[in-house]
Design an enzyme around this catalytic site. Structure first.
Site, PDB file in Angstrom:
ATOM      1  N   LYS A 122       0.843  -1.204   0.000  1.00 34.80           N
ATOM      2  CA  LYS A 122       0.000   0.000   0.000  1.00 34.80           C
ATOM      3  C   LYS A 122       0.873   1.247   0.000  1.00 34.80           C
ATOM      4  O   LYS A 122       0.616   2.192  -0.748  1.00 34.80           O
ATOM      5  CB  LYS A 122      -0.932  -0.009   1.227  1.00 34.80           C
ATOM      6  CG  LYS A 122      -2.100  -0.976   1.062  1.00 34.80           C
ATOM      7  CD  LYS A 122      -2.870  -1.204   2.363  1.00 34.80           C
ATOM      8  CE  LYS A 122      -3.946  -2.271   2.129  1.00 34.80           C
ATOM      9  NZ  LYS A 122      -4.603  -2.718   3.375  1.00 34.80           N
TER      10      LYS A 122
ATOM     11  N   GLN B  53      -4.688  -1.230   9.553  1.00 33.04           N
ATOM     12  CA  GLN B  53      -4.701  -2.582   8.987  1.00 33.04           C
ATOM     13  C   GLN B  53      -5.333  -3.584   9.961  1.00 33.04           C
ATOM     14  O   GLN B  53      -4.979  -3.621  11.135  1.00 33.04           O
ATOM     15  CB  GLN B  53      -3.267  -3.000   8.625  1.00 33.04           C
ATOM     16  CG  GLN B  53      -3.147  -4.321   7.900  1.00 33.04           C
ATOM     17  CD  GLN B  53      -3.686  -4.291   6.477  1.00 33.04           C
ATOM     18  OE1 GLN B  53      -3.756  -3.236   5.831  1.00 33.04           O
ATOM     19  NE2 GLN B  53      -4.082  -5.435   5.967  1.00 33.04           N
TER      20      GLN B  53
ATOM     21  N   ASP C 135     -11.165   3.257   4.052  1.00 35.63           N
ATOM     22  CA  ASP C 135     -11.653   1.874   4.021  1.00 35.63           C
ATOM     23  C   ASP C 135     -13.178   1.822   3.884  1.00 35.63           C
ATOM     24  O   ASP C 135     -13.739   0.772   3.536  1.00 35.63           O
ATOM     25  CB  ASP C 135     -11.291   1.162   5.334  1.00 35.63           C
ATOM     26  CG  ASP C 135     -10.031   0.316   5.241  1.00 35.63           C
ATOM     27  OD1 ASP C 135      -9.772  -0.241   4.153  1.00 35.63           O
ATOM     28  OD2 ASP C 135      -9.333   0.205   6.254  1.00 35.63           O
TER      29      ASP C 135
HETATM   30  N1  GUN Z   1      -7.010  -6.384   6.135  1.00 35.43           N
HETATM   31  C1  GUN Z   1      -7.295  -7.105   5.029  1.00 35.43           C
HETATM   32  N2  GUN Z   1      -7.953  -6.345   4.126  1.00 35.43           N
HETATM   33  C2  GUN Z   1      -8.094  -5.120   4.678  1.00 35.43           C
HETATM   34  C3  GUN Z   1      -8.664  -3.899   4.227  1.00 35.43           C
HETATM   35  O1  GUN Z   1      -9.221  -3.772   3.127  1.00 35.43           O
HETATM   36  N3  GUN Z   1      -8.577  -2.862   5.086  1.00 35.43           N
HETATM   37  C4  GUN Z   1      -8.002  -2.956   6.308  1.00 35.43           C
HETATM   38  N4  GUN Z   1      -7.991  -1.871   7.090  1.00 35.43           N
HETATM   39  N5  GUN Z   1      -7.453  -4.070   6.750  1.00 35.43           N
HETATM   40  C5  GUN Z   1      -7.500  -5.144   5.946  1.00 35.43           C
END
Ligand code: GUN
Length: 298
Positions: free
Chosen positions: A59, A103, A126
């Site tokens: 990311k 995350q 998100d």
């Molecule tokens: N963990 C796995 N996928 C995601 C996501 O799309 N967002 C977040 N914050 N954590 C994750």
């Protein structure tokens, strides 16, 4: 395995996501040169979950490649909830930060709901905050969760207008299933949400023109559950035994048997996965535009 990558039935999310990232980078460049705006994304990782470390690194890299500022915050696995919430408050106040992503999964002493509720909804890239879930349900300018948004982009690119299509969403999570169903309702599909307690799942699947599988169970959907010509979006990313002492990734759909039946299908890997990060960058750019009251550049 046969080389199916060039087959027109394959929905190539990897290529689509690369195009989307290039568009976003051009828009970010325009925001900088026309308005002096440099969007910023803060990613918070608590603990040392191995898959999360890879996701967070990717990311941050994609954020920088798109010309945006990346702020990485790594916290020890033993971090307290109060300390994590204090960081979120600090990021909420920071004008350089347009998007905040914490995350998941989080260490067990931390409540994900409390963390999500603390993120400023305008920075919740998100789309997990109840304000954004509510806006998606009733209509309005919120943030849409990245994975379902990516699925919708692939569906519209493949099918154009989705109105009237019968869509089946397999899975009812807050992160994928529920927002996916809301997005498809917004596109005037006839939407069914199926889950582990659904009676005669095979028959429900066979009715669907669009099938989105998001249950996290490897190869759960066989080809004979799929309506001939249906469009299949496989959200599953499951690690399975490859038989040679190694592991590989498999979706929630049994690709081998589904591929000959489907009109279009996303592979795993290379389907939905790359779309999620591209949509995260999209949401961050959108949040920056809204924060500064400027149109998204063409
Ligand atoms: N963990 C796995 N996928 C995601 C996501 O799309 N967002 C977040 N914050 N954590 C994750």
């Amino acid at each position: 395995m046969n080389d199916t990558t060039a087959d027109p039935r394959i929905i190539d999310g990897k290529a689509f996501a690369a195009g989307l990232r290039a568009e976003i980078a051009a828009r970010v460049e325009a925001l900088k040169s026309r308005h002096g705006i440099e969007p910023g994304l803060a990613v918070v990782l608590a603990g040392e979950h191995p898959a999360s470390q890879v996701y967070v690194r990717n990311k941050a890299r994609r954020t920088r490649e798109a010309g945006m500022q990346s702020f990485e915050h790594r916290l020890p696995a033993a971090v307290t909830q109060d300390d994590l919430l204090a960081l979120v408050h600090q990021l909420n106040r920071d004008p350089r930060v347009n998007g905040i992503l914490v995350q998941l999964p989080l260490p067990e002493q931390i409540g994900a709901d409390a963390v999500i509720a603390t993120i400023d909804p305008a920075k919740d890239v998100d789309g997990f905050h109840t304000t954004n879930a509510g806006l998606l349900a009733v209509g309005g300018e919120g943030m849409v969760p990245c994975t379902p948004l990516g699925c919708l982009m692939l569906l519209k690119d493949r099918l154009g207008d989705l109105a009237g299509a019968r869509a089946l969403v397999l899975g009812r999570s807050n992160i994928v299933g529920k927002p996916m169903a809301q997005l498809l309702i917004r596109e005037s599909c006839t939407v069914t949400v199926a889950h582990s307690r659904t009676r005669d799942l095979a028959a429900e699947c066979r009715r669907a023109d669009i099938l989105v599988a998001a249950v996290g169970r490897p190869r759960m959907v066989p080809g004979d559950w799929i309506r001939p010509g249906a469009t299949v979006i496989d959200v599953g990313i499951n690690r399975v035994d490859a038989g040679n002492g190694k592991t590989k990734l498999a979706g929630d759909v049994d690709f081998e048997s589904a591929f000959p039946v489907a009109g279009g299908i996303t592979p795993v890997p290379g389907g939905v996965g790359p779309m999620t990060i591209a949509c995260l960058l999209h949401n961050t750019m959108l949040a920056a535009c809204r924060r500064h009251g400027v149109e998204v550049p063409e």
